[in-house]
Design a protein around this motif. Sequence first.
Motif: not given
Lengths: 336, 223
Positions: A145-164
Amino acid sequence: MIQSMDTKYAYAVSRIRVIEQQMLSGNVLQRMIEAESAEEAFKVLKEVNYGFSANDSSVFDYERILNEEFDKVYQLLMEIAPNPEAFDLFFIKNDYHNLKVYLKAELSNQDVHNQYLAKPSLYSPAKIGDMFRERVFADLPKIMVEAIGACFEAFSKTADPQLIDIIMDQALYRHMSALASKLGNEFISQIVTINIDLANLKIVLRTKLINQGWDFLEQFLIPGGSFGIDFYQDLFEYEFKDFPKAYAETQYSQLAIASMESYKYTDSLAGFEMLCDNYLVNLLKQTKFAIFGIEPLVTYLLAKEMEIKNVRIIMVGKINHLAQDVIRERLRETYV
Amino acid sequence: MAVLNVNPTRMEMTKLKKRLAVARRGHKLLKDKRDELMKIFLDVVKKNKELREQVEELLTQSYESFLVARAVMSSEVLEEALMFPKQSVELNVDTTNLMSVSVPKFKYSETSVDSDNIFPYGFATTSSDLDYSMQILASALPLMLELAESEKTAQLLAQEIEKTRRRVNALEYVLIPQLEETIKYITMKLEENERGNITRLMKVKDMMLEQTYKYRERLKTPQ
């Protein structure tokens, strides 16, 4: 030799010992490589009864046959293991894989196709799909759950799929470590640690090859292995040829030397990746004579995974008419 | 060669001569255009060939390592790794004028900041062969666009050359000979008329002399 006196595994281990005999030996793989055509190589798989439906399939269904074969392993383990949940940590990577697929699909407005999803997983892909629709992930473990949250957050900042992928890979290994330490089995913990160490080494090598800096590498590294972040920071400054020095005092010294040697001659990390897999197979071989405990089952699972990888290399090679040497170079060591 | 259906008059001939002069000038100009187009076309084709060889070489390499990556990774992992691209390319298509042929001009820009890190996947679960394959593909893209541009240019130029050549030929083998022929025909016709006229005049003159001097009668009566 790793020994465990867990007698409740007595039945499972003896059954595995029998089934192990049916694994594809180096000779069989050689026969597949030397086969005239992909069809001939596929016939070998039919002979050994690979998968469920090899007999009425064509060569190009090999991917399905391989999945079926792995499914067989999964079902067997679930059937004979006294505590099937002990194997969760080996299947959870498929869950993380499926999460990645759903995340990427969600963030790029794509549909999730069935062929993207990996099986067997702990949580059914359909259930994960529902969770993504409703945005409620409460049923999943906390790390996920934490990782999913982190992914959404990171993506909204950078729009970088690699971060997922980065976040999910790190969560996966953290999750595996957590499950391993809960089991308290030394052998399994060792496997997880080795996986992390080798994954990190692979990440360092590839980061250097694509000319990225330490800042880039730092976010990639997976915590929880045998080496701390300082080790990798030092390692990152080294030239490839000096890598073995960094690993000289560790269990990976031989691996490092051989890998860099292979890189020197081929200019590719393919040899290194193969050596990593071989390293793991050699570790598995240590349990060959264990009579009790979960180790032989884990060994069978991982050895089977490696075998399927080998068969895939051969089938892809055969279908695309790769030279026998090219296939042979990439073939992993076999367990039996 | 067919002669144009015109009245063989002096007026008509002047008109035709003017047309012939225009046709000759047009023919020369078109011929020059064709030669120049041909020259450009050959250059483009040469460049095209080089580009194509380069691109094919790169694509072969890329496919080779992609195949290997495909072999060591399961298809699900591979699909997942590539399902969401990190980089996108913006392509603007413009046209430029090349010998009055509108040829396409591509202008492209990448959206990512760092052209070294084009990988949309993590490194822990994927194979390094995939990196290599992606790198080569990325380096092939500008060349492929250039190739597309020059191939289209070559195609358009070829069409234009064909058109020009047809015009040149039409002028050279049809219109100009036709005009020449017609002019010749009119000239001849006029000359013929002229000769007829002279003959007639001579005859009239004879007749008038006869009337005046009565030669024939004098010849009949012996002196």
